[in-house]
Design an enzyme around this catalytic site. Structure first.
Site, PDB file in Angstrom:
ATOM      1  N   LYS A  89       0.419  14.368   7.164  1.00  0.00           N
ATOM      2  CA  LYS A  89      -0.674  14.493   8.290  1.00  0.00           C
ATOM      3  C   LYS A  89      -1.822  13.486   8.317  1.00  0.00           C
ATOM      4  O   LYS A  89      -2.315  13.078   9.449  1.00  0.00           O
ATOM      5  CB  LYS A  89      -1.520  15.572   8.121  1.00  0.00           C
ATOM      6  CG  LYS A  89      -0.478  16.733   8.388  1.00  0.00           C
ATOM      7  CD  LYS A  89      -1.280  18.187   8.616  1.00  0.00           C
ATOM      8  CE  LYS A  89      -0.500  19.267   9.085  1.00  0.00           C
ATOM      9  NZ  LYS A  89       0.581  19.861   8.396  1.00  0.00           N
ATOM     10  N   GLU A 111      -8.959  21.784  14.825  1.00  0.00           N
ATOM     11  CA  GLU A 111      -8.494  22.901  14.417  1.00  0.00           C
ATOM     12  C   GLU A 111      -7.741  22.954  13.130  1.00  0.00           C
ATOM     13  O   GLU A 111      -6.971  21.899  13.061  1.00  0.00           O
ATOM     14  CB  GLU A 111      -7.772  23.758  15.569  1.00  0.00           C
ATOM     15  CG  GLU A 111      -6.393  23.490  15.705  1.00  0.00           C
ATOM     16  CD  GLU A 111      -5.860  22.191  15.744  1.00  0.00           C
ATOM     17  OE1 GLU A 111      -6.662  21.359  16.411  1.00  0.00           O
ATOM     18  OE2 GLU A 111      -4.633  21.810  15.393  1.00  0.00           O
ATOM     19  N   SER A 377       7.972  15.975   3.628  1.00  0.00           N
ATOM     20  CA  SER A 377       6.796  15.867   4.249  1.00  0.00           C
ATOM     21  C   SER A 377       5.446  16.293   3.565  1.00  0.00           C
ATOM     22  O   SER A 377       4.316  15.514   3.775  1.00  0.00           O
ATOM     23  CB  SER A 377       6.775  16.887   5.374  1.00  0.00           C
ATOM     24  OG  SER A 377       6.980  18.274   4.953  1.00  0.00           O
TER      25      SER A 377
HETATM   26  C1  LIG Z   1       1.471  20.740   8.430  1.00  0.00           C
HETATM   27  C2  LIG Z   1       2.733  20.614   7.987  1.00  0.00           C
HETATM   28  C3  LIG Z   1       4.117  20.425   8.145  1.00  0.00           C
HETATM   29  C4  LIG Z   1       4.291  21.258   9.714  1.00  0.00           C
HETATM   30  O1  LIG Z   1       3.632  20.163  10.624  1.00  0.00           O
HETATM   31  P1  LIG Z   1       4.687  19.368  11.581  1.00  0.00           P
HETATM   32  O2  LIG Z   1       3.482  18.870  12.741  1.00  0.00           O
HETATM   33  O3  LIG Z   1       5.944  20.032  11.992  1.00  0.00           O
HETATM   34  O4  LIG Z   1       5.053  17.941  10.826  1.00  0.00           O
HETATM   35  C5  LIG Z   1       5.063  20.263   7.398  1.00  0.00           C
HETATM   36  N1  LIG Z   1       5.032  19.847   6.269  1.00  0.00           N
HETATM   37  C6  LIG Z   1       3.842  19.974   5.701  1.00  0.00           C
HETATM   38  C7  LIG Z   1       3.520  19.363   4.182  1.00  0.00           C
HETATM   39  C8  LIG Z   1       2.644  19.978   6.310  1.00  0.00           C
HETATM   40  O5  LIG Z   1       1.407  19.922   5.733  1.00  0.00           O
END
Ligand SMILES: *Cc1c(COP(=O)(O)O)cnc(C)c1O
Length: 393
Positions: A89, A111, A377
């Site tokens: 993010k 948000e 992610s």
């Molecule tokens: C917020 C988040 C997501 C989901 O958000 P996307 O916009 O779909 O990437 C996925 N993995 C993690 C670790 C997150 O914090």
């Protein structure tokens, strides 16, 4: 086939800017300026320097040998979990705060649901010395106390949204209201590839550093910048869009997006948007969303807060409808098992969101030669309580 946004802000049938008239000046100011600002050499220099020295990029592309052996393929993990603040993010919030500065904005709003985007936003506001206001549902404030504390320590004001279900959708409404009332000095940082045009395109561009790096790293490690498969989980879709971006026009590379099935797609507790959803308008753009026959948004469920969203970004809706990417879903249970498996085999505790992508490997068949990239992610620190309760640790 064009998979990217057109001049009118659409991806095929999806996208656009479905906003109240009062928001038009804010969104229009962004639309007119975002590409010029992002493509400016000074902006790129500053953005790249912060990604390198502050976020810690490039994130490694790690060949997970024990996982590869188990699944009979070369499994590469794109390590977004190693970024500052623990997920992808921050790539987007760094980009948007620099853009806000170029537009002369002094105040940032956002948000947040689980608090991950709130923390990433509060972090960059502290970094640049800008005022930060985070809207969060009253219910989420109680559920996510550690992230609320982080935001406060970073200097943000956290405002409780007390209408409706007191969760993400209500926090989004409050943030929109704030933006309407403060059009001149405030920038609204949206956390995924959702919202009115140009947000989905802007966020995808900032996150595209993920696939840009992956191509270079694959070329070094395998002799080809083309993997056979690319996998990523989808909440709103920003890590997946960043992971897919530079592979989209290379149709030999198979793209797989993993949604959260929750307790099962037919259980009534699910967030499998492409499976359960229909076309409609959510948060300012036309896309696919979970809704009742009369168009009311259905409350989603996922064990992972980041995937607990009733829609997907418009570019994903387009990739789904054109079948350029395949959309599948993974249950809460399957994702937690995959999280434990990665931990045991590789010594990496993944975010439960990312574990959804890993869980899909279990359902694929490999011959031993395929190169597979999975976007990791985020890291699992934030999810320890869920892992502990589930596995009785
Ligand atoms: C917020 C988040 C997501 C989901 O958000 P996307 O916009 O779909 O990437 C996925 N993995 C993690 C670790 C997150 O914090």
């Amino acid at each position: 086939m064009n998979y990217f946004v057109n001049e009118k802000g659409y991806y095929g049938d999806f996208g656009g800017a479905y906003i109240p008239e009062m928001l038009y000046p804010n969104v229009e100011e962004l639309r007119q300026n975002y590409l010029n600002i992002i493509n400016d050499a000074d902006f790129q220099k500053e953005f790249r320097a912060l990604l390198k020295d502050y976020v810690g990029r490039p994130s490694p592309l790690y060949l997970a040998k024990r996982l590869s052996k188990k699944y009979n393929a070369n499994i590469f993990l794109k390590r977004e979990d190693l970024n500052h603040t623990g997920a992808h993010k921050i790539n987007n919030t760094i980009g948007q705060i620099l853009l806000a500065e170029k537009l002369g904005k002094k105040r940032i709003i956002a948000e947040t649901g689980a608090g991950q985007h709130g923390v990433a936003t509060a972090t960059v506001c502290a970094l640049r010395g800008l005022e930060c206001v985070i809207y969060m549902g009253e219910v989420d404030i109680k559920r996510q106390a550690p992230n609320v504390a982080r935001m406060k320590m970073l200097g943000a004001t956290v405002i409780s949204a007390v209408s409706g279900s007191k969760t993400l959708k209500d926090a989004t409404n409050e943030a929109m209201r704030d933006w309407i009332n403060n059009p001149v000095d405030t920038h609204y940082i949206i956390g995924s590839v959702v919202g009115p045009h140009p947000y989905p395109d802007m966020v995808a561009i900032f996150q595209s550093v993920i696939s840009e790096e992956t191509k270079k790293q694959l070329l070094e490690q395998t002799g080809s910048d083309q993997p056979d498969y690319v996998l990523a989980c989808v909440g709103g879709g920003s890590n997946a869009m960043g992971m897919f971006y530079h592979f989209i026009e290379d149709e030999k590379v198979k793209l797989i997006a993993i949604e959260a099935a929750g307790k099962g797609v037919s259980s009534g507790f699910s967030a499998a948007t492409t499976y359960l959803g229909k076309e409609g308008v959510l948060h300012g753009s036309r896309s696919i969303l979970m809704q009742t026959a009369d168009g009311q948004v259905v409350e989603p469920h996922s064990v992972s807060a980041g995937l607990d969203y009733p829609g997907i970004g418009p570019q994903h809706a387009h990739l789904f409808k054109t079948t350029r990417a395949e959309y599948v879903s993974i249950t809460d249970e399957e994702s937690l098992d995959a999280g434990l498996l990665l931990t045991k085999l590789e010594g990496i505790i993944p975010a439960i969101e990312s574990a959804h992508a890993l869980a899909h490997l279990e359902k694929m068949k490999f011959t031993g030669n395929e190169n597979v990239v999975v976007c990791l992610s985020g890291r699992g620190d934030k999810d320890m309580e869920t892992y502990m309760n589930h596995f009785g640790l």
